[in-house]
Enzyme design. Structure first.
Site, short mmCIF file in Angstrom:
data_model
loop_
_atom_site.label_atom_id
_atom_site.label_comp_id
_atom_site.label_asym_id
_atom_site.label_seq_id
_atom_site.Cartn_x
_atom_site.Cartn_y
_atom_site.Cartn_z
N VAL A 45 -47.54 48.67 59.10
CA VAL A 45 -47.55 49.10 60.51
C VAL A 45 -48.83 49.87 60.82
O VAL A 45 -49.45 49.68 61.87
CB VAL A 45 -46.31 49.94 60.84
N CYS A 46 -49.24 50.73 59.90
CA CYS A 46 -50.46 51.51 60.11
C CYS A 46 -51.69 50.62 60.25
O CYS A 46 -52.58 50.90 61.06
CB CYS A 46 -50.67 52.49 58.95
N THR A 47 -51.73 49.55 59.49
CA THR A 47 -52.86 48.62 59.58
C THR A 47 -52.93 48.00 60.97
O THR A 47 -54.02 47.91 61.57
CB THR A 47 -52.74 47.53 58.50
#
Length: 220
Positions: A45-47
């Site tokens: 998700v962070c990517t």
């Protein structure tokens, strides 16, 4: 959890980053910044989020807003991960700095700790927190998401537009407001004051209570 919130001055922390040492107040200068945390490098998700941040950089630049990331991974990890982010979304270059907070002291002071998420060593991870900080170094708006929910960049841009419009014209923005739409006149402004302040005129909603508190106007 208690901690940094709307109206508070953001701590003037100094941390290592992908762009060298950064002191937060110096980075703010006389602009708005978006200070945001992510739970961890090399995570799905962070990517997607940081790639989107990079893709929206021009929109933030138009508004005079700078981006500043932070997480608990070290600087080299951030730099290595950026290669993945840019490969995931070719053309979205990560030009904003990402600070490193391996001690987790900064995320505590910034109220960015996720109480439920921990790393393999039992250390708390950052939440998906985002503070919009004004030129006065104070927090103007905060978003706080759990690790399982990615942020909406369109809403972040809309929030910046709303904050800057409200600050410039001393108005408020109604539900789902977007630039170019009508704004509302704050209840502390009398009708006489509103006539002077908004010579373009305003409309008052006809409500059953008979109270003229819902007033709309247009601003440039």
């Amino acid at each position: 959890m208690p901690g940094l919130t709307i109206g508070d001055t953001v701590p003037n922390l100094e941390l290592d980053s992908t762009h060298g040492k950064i002191r937060i107040h110096d980075f703010v200068g006389d602009t708005y910044i978006i200070l945001f945390s992510h739970p961890g490098d090399f995570t799905p998700v962070c990517t997607t989020e940081l790639a989107a941040m990079a893709g929206y950089a021009k929109e933030f630049d138009k508004r005079g807003v700078k981006l500043l990331g932070i997480s608990c991974d070290d600087v080299q990890s951030h730099k290595d991960w950026i290669k993945d982010i840019e490969a995931y979304k070719p053309g979205n270059r990560v030009t904003y700095p990402i600070m490193a907070d391996p001690s987790r002291e900064a995320i505590k002071q910034l109220n960015m700790v996720d109480p439920d998420e921990k790393d393999s060593n039992g250390g708390h991870l950052p939440s998906r927190a985002l503070h919009i900080v004004g030129p006065d170094k104070k927090v103007k708006l905060s978003f706080l998401y759990p690790s399982c929910v990615g942020r909406n960049m369109d809403e972040v841009v809309r929030a910046v537009d709303a904050l800057q419009t409200a600050a410039k014209h001393a108005v408020a923005t109604p539900v789902n407001w977007k630039p170019g739409e009508r704004v509302v006149i704050p209840p502390g402004v009398s009708d006489d004051e509103a006539k002077e302040k908004f010579p373009q005129g305003f409309d008052t909603a006809d409500l059953p209570s008979g109270k003229g508190y819902l007033r709309f106007t247009k601003v440039g």
